[in-house]
Design an enzyme around this catalytic site. Sequence first.
Site: not given
Ligand code: NDP
Length: 452
Positions: A89, A110, A113, A125, A164-165, A208, A239, A384
């Site tokens: 997962k 993961q 976690k 992943k 998603g991620d 999250t 997200n 999830s």
């Molecule tokens: P999204 O794609 O919805 O959002 C990611 C955000 O981070 C965007 O604002 C993006 O900006 C910014 N970002 C991405 N890469 C970079 C970078 N290299 N430098 C600066 N800003 C960056 O993803 P999520 O919100 O889902 O995920 C965010 C984090 O949370 C990740 O580390 C993910 O692994 C972690 N996570 C997510 C989960 C989930 O349920 N979604 C669960 C657990 C962890 P831009 O639009 O400009 O790319």
Amino acid sequence: MSLVKDLIEKVKVKNPAEPEFHQAVEEVMESLELTVERHPEFVKANIYERIVEPDRAILFRVPWADDKGDVHVQKGFRVQYNNAIGPYKGGLRFHPSVNLGIIKFLGFEQVFKNSLTTLPMGGGKGGSDFDPKGKSDGEVMRFCQAFMRELFRHIGPNTDVPAGDIGVGGREIGYLYGYYKKLRNEHTGVLTGKGLEYGGSLIRPEATGYGAVYFAAEMLNVKGETLEGKTALVSGSGNVAQYTVEKLLDLGGKPVTMSDSGGYIYDEAGIDREKLAFVMDLKNLRRGRIKEYVEKFSSAVYTPVDQGKDHNPLWNHKANCAFPSATQNEINAKDAKNLLNNGVNVISEGANMPTTPEGIEVFMEAKIMYGLGKAANAGGVAVSGLEMSQNSLRYNWTREEVDQKLQGIMKSIHKAAYETSEAYGAAGNYPLGANIAGFLKVAKSMLAYGVV
Ligand code: NDP
């Protein structure tokens, strides 16, 4: 050399050019040093070396055609890391920076976690170096279909359940799930994060971010404090960041920053519900950039961020807590020191591995409340897990029921991490407690299976 140090060196030699993976292994393994003496049975069965090697890594070609008819080729990955305690997962990430080492680091994290959530889920992943930014809906759909054309043969509701991620939200999950359903001719809980109309769970999009805030509240509770009136720095505007801001507002906090890969906004007056609604519309529907915030709200200042710089100015504002919610290694030692100097003493990581090892050292030395990602952001995968249960039961829990279960799980994760840190003589060392608690359940299961 100790067993753990020896193993870390071996991992580096056997997996060259995968720095994020090395970093994740080092971080977990150093915490596990203390378990070596207490569990000679794990040493005898070589559990430590077995747990760092994924069960399998699937690499595939993803060809797709853009709106002009030009054909592009992307890399596809799914790393099925460990299924000792349940089906694999973990999310899918679509971002140009994706490579095998990044997917392995995420898959490895993961495993621990998912174990901490108390639910029966293994770790995995996947993803691609595809960049959804600037692509039309049709291009994103064709890419998702091309990706699923290969992935479908490796996943299943009892085998591997992706989600998603970064770069994979509701739209992408819809396209991926629709194509899986078509290929397999079955409607089954093979992906999570689905739309509510076709098997999704209430609170999954929020989980999250909400979970990271609940985790911060739990850490504060140990000291008899709450989030009420606390100023918070949040990075990202996707997200996780959006729902972190929403829950902070629910609990009386004052979020003042959000960012994307171009830069960040600092809104001294606070990001309230109206401003958050603007960000959600901007990011989720109009797919715009965070700098547009300052055109609408004059209380805010936008600062472009140079990714190569030695520090990120977002972390250099007066605040009480910080919620890194963008990506890995977004807080280095200098950022960590800036956070402390600005009064931050609570960190709850929504992102995966957002703090570098040097940054973590700064937090640990200062003995602040540091909630590492695999504990603080486990709320997403926990819901999830609840979505998988609802799909199996053909039943839907209400919003209140899911939120209550989420809060209960975040409390359990906090308790497990805190009590394990106490049991190992380091009360309040959440990284140590979470890594060990997550590890023990998986290791004991692996031991029970014999050498497989
Ligand atoms: P999204 O794609 O919805 O959002 C990611 C955000 O981070 C965007 O604002 C993006 O900006 C910014 N970002 C991405 N890469 C970079 C970078 N290299 N430098 C600066 N800003 C960056 O993803 P999520 O919100 O889902 O995920 C965010 C984090 O949370 C990740 O580390 C993910 O692994 C972690 N996570 C997510 C989960 C989930 O349920 N979604 C669960 C657990 C962890 P831009 O639009 O400009 O790319």
